[in-house]
Design an enzyme around this catalytic site. Sequence first.
Site, PDB file in Angstrom:
ATOM      1  N   HIS A   1       9.220   0.728  -3.217  1.00 20.83           N
ATOM      2  CA  HIS A   1      10.052   0.028  -2.236  1.00 20.83           C
ATOM      3  C   HIS A   1      10.414   0.933  -1.055  1.00 20.83           C
ATOM      4  CE1 HIS A   1      10.949  -3.584  -4.817  1.00 20.83           C
ATOM      5  NE2 HIS A   1      10.399  -2.756  -5.688  1.00 20.83           N
TER       6      HIS A   1
ATOM      7  N   SER B   1       1.866   7.177 -11.410  1.00 26.83           N
ATOM      8  CA  SER B   1       1.592   8.340 -10.581  1.00 26.83           C
ATOM      9  C   SER B   1       2.862   8.892  -9.959  1.00 26.83           C
ATOM     10  CB  SER B   1       0.557   8.009  -9.510  1.00 26.83           C
ATOM     11  OG  SER B   1       0.005   9.198  -9.006  1.00 26.83           O
TER      12      SER B   1
ATOM     13  N   ASP C   1      11.229   3.809  -9.485  1.00 25.92           N
ATOM     14  CA  ASP C   1      11.765   4.234 -10.778  1.00 25.92           C
ATOM     15  C   ASP C   1      10.975   5.452 -11.248  1.00 25.92           C
ATOM     16  OD1 ASP C   1      13.224   1.895 -10.606  1.00 25.92           O
ATOM     17  OD2 ASP C   1      12.684   1.171 -12.604  1.00 25.92           O
TER      18      ASP C   1
END
Length: 294
Positions: A157, A261, A100
């Site tokens: 992911h 980050s 995200d």
Amino acid sequence: MYNAEKKQPTYWQRLKIAFQYVMPQLYLTLAAGWLAKQKWGSVTHFIIKLFAKKYRVNMQEAEKTEFKDYASFNEFFIRPLKADARKIDENPTALCLPADGRISQYGHIEQQTLLQAKGHSFSLVDLLAGDTELAKEFEHGEFATIYLSPRDYHRVHMPCDATLRKMIYVPGDLFSVNPFLNEHIPNLLARNERVICVFDTEFGTMVQILVGATITASMSTVWAGIINPPRSAEVKEWTYSGESAVQLRKGQEMGAFQLGSTVINLFQADKVELANHLDVGVPVRVGEVLAYKK
């Protein structure tokens, strides 16, 4: 690839940039890491509530929706989501976004150079810790960079099914990686501490890089656990084959940041085509399409 004329920073913005060079990055990061691990009961819950309100964190998609259910700030920050919170695109020719956040940059790797931001490029060899052979694999390839803000989900992911070939820990600076500083600090992403993961996939060799930053207390992977701390002064490399081989599935969690980050993906030439909906500053979510097989 996006590039535009760079605006000159104001006086106060120049001070903000200068502060990044003089502040004690490591000590601030260590202090933040220590604080984030503390279990102070109602005090911790109050801090989490303030943070969630300030950054408008969507708690309804988390497995645990109540602030009181988190024993520490770290536990809250890497909170898992409900099983149906992110839909992984099932098209077998599609690679999915790993995190995200917002697209910081994307596009074509010009020989061995990537665009960092308006007016700044950086070397692929530098990004890959001087590994010239690995860098050659990505000449004229494609890349995408995702910035994770404090409000975002901070687990990372897999874009596709993959076999881990090697992992490289690269010590470095701990500059903040927010969009403003990314525009004004040269080579920022190739200077900061990072974990480089090299995968073999049906889409060719793929690299997924977790880039550290100020108060990013640690980065971890599902196969090795916490990579830092402790922080090393030297580059470290692990190879995986045979009994130590690591197989990961599309959409599976591969790592996490404890505080926010950046994630960078690299793809070889003529292997993938980046999705046409990508654009700088556009918000993205895990499971949405990043690229398609050529």
